[in-house]
Write an enzyme that holds these catalytic residues in place. Structure first.
Site: not given
Ligand code: NDP
Length: 295
Positions: A95, A170, A239
């Protein structure tokens, strides 16, 4: 088609699972142990770097917290761009924000590499069931090419406009979620203090014109029950609200409600921490009003 998936977070992981069951998949995750465990469980390959992950991939999917992290993966010897092949399409399911996506697309547009912003809605349960809504920004021909991959985890896939349009739609959707959840929690706290059962109040509201996802699902299932499962971090909703408010301003819409709601969620995130779930916003309202919305 060979697919790469970068970012196995709360929602990325179940999305990647669907891709793995239909396509040859390579994954990369910042915490590599997650990618290794995923690869072993789902017959995928785990790469050590973004460059290695995308080598040979026709479709590269990213699902990271914000556009900033996506942009942060692009450069350097181990970066995504060092491995991306000609003809590949980068599909960003983060997102994210429209402006950063337009900048990323412009960097790819110099070659045959293509970009689509494709944020998703439907939560972790929608990802697990493969029923997400996917709102896309980009060229129709590019979406047609990657659609079979998106169809593994998405049910409704809509092209909203040029690059950035998916992220803009979104953000507005998320802003509505944030506003509804906050306002419904405030109203219910007041009703509880006045001696009205929140269960009864929701029964009435959900048969009336104020109903929304917060009143129909989130509050009954997560607040009244005190379950508060952690599926979508409040920090991510803050965010999204910020993106929506900034997007509105760039269009000449002052959007005071979106701005105020962003600030309320920012204060709540500072109080509850980075890992709190978005529905835990109700706890802040409960604390400040001295009551509990309990079923
Ligand atoms: P999470 O916080 O659960 O996961 C984030 C992911 O990004 C992890 O794989 C993390 O790695 C990785 N990450 C974080 N920082 C970095 C970095 N600096 N460099 C590389 N990788 C990084 O987030 P979500 O999965 O919940 O959300 C992901 C996206 O989807 C967001 O934009 C969110 O707004 C959107 N979204 C989420 C929903 C939900 O229900 N959860 C619904 C709809 C959209 P690591 O494992 O190492 O921490």
């Amino acid at each position: 088609m060979n697919v790469a998936f970068l970012g196995l977070g709360a929602i990325g992981l179940p999305m990647a699972r669907h891709v793995a069951s239909h396509f040859t998949l390579t994954t990369w995750n910042r915490t590599q142990s997650k990618a290794t465990a995923f690869a072993q469980q789902h017959g995928a390959r785990a790469a050590a770097t973004p460059r290695e992950a995308v080598q040979g991939a026709d479709v590269v999917i990213t699902c990271l917290p914000t556009s900033k992290e996506v942009e942060g993966l692009l450069d350097g010897a181990d970066g995504l761009l060092a491995g991306l092949k000609d003809g590949a399409t980068l599909v960003d399911c983060t997102s994210g924000d429209p402006t950063t996506s337009q900048r990323i697309a412009a960097r790819l547009a110099s070659s045959t590499q293509r970009f689509i912003d494709a944020p998703v809605s439907g939560g972790v349960s929608g990802a697990e069931q493969g029923t997400l809504t996917i709102m896309c920004g980009g060229e129709e021909a590019d979406l047609t090419r990657v659609r079979p991959v998106l169809e593994t985890f998405g049910k409704k896939i809509v092209l909203c406009g040029a690059v950035g349009a998916g992220h803009a739609v979104k953000a507005v959707n998320q802003a509505l979620l944030g506003v509804h959840l906050y306002a419904a929690s405030e109203g219910l706290a007041a009703l509880v203090k006045a001696g009205v059962s929140p269960t009864l109040a929701l029964e009435v509201i959900n048969a009336s014109s104020g109903r929304c996802n917060a009143t129909e699902n989130l509050i009954p299932q997560r607040v009244l029950t005190r379950a508060f499962p952690r599926t979508f971090r409040l920090a991510l909703l803050e965010k999204d609200l910020g993106i929506a408010a900034a997007f509105a301003r760039t269009q000449g819409v002052s959007a005071p409600v979106l701005q105020l709601t962003t600030e309320l969620y920012r204060a709540a995130r500072r109080e509850l921490g980075e890992e709190a779930d978005h529905v835990e916003i109700a706890k802040v309202i409960e604390r400040t009003s001295g009551t509990e919305i309990r079923g």
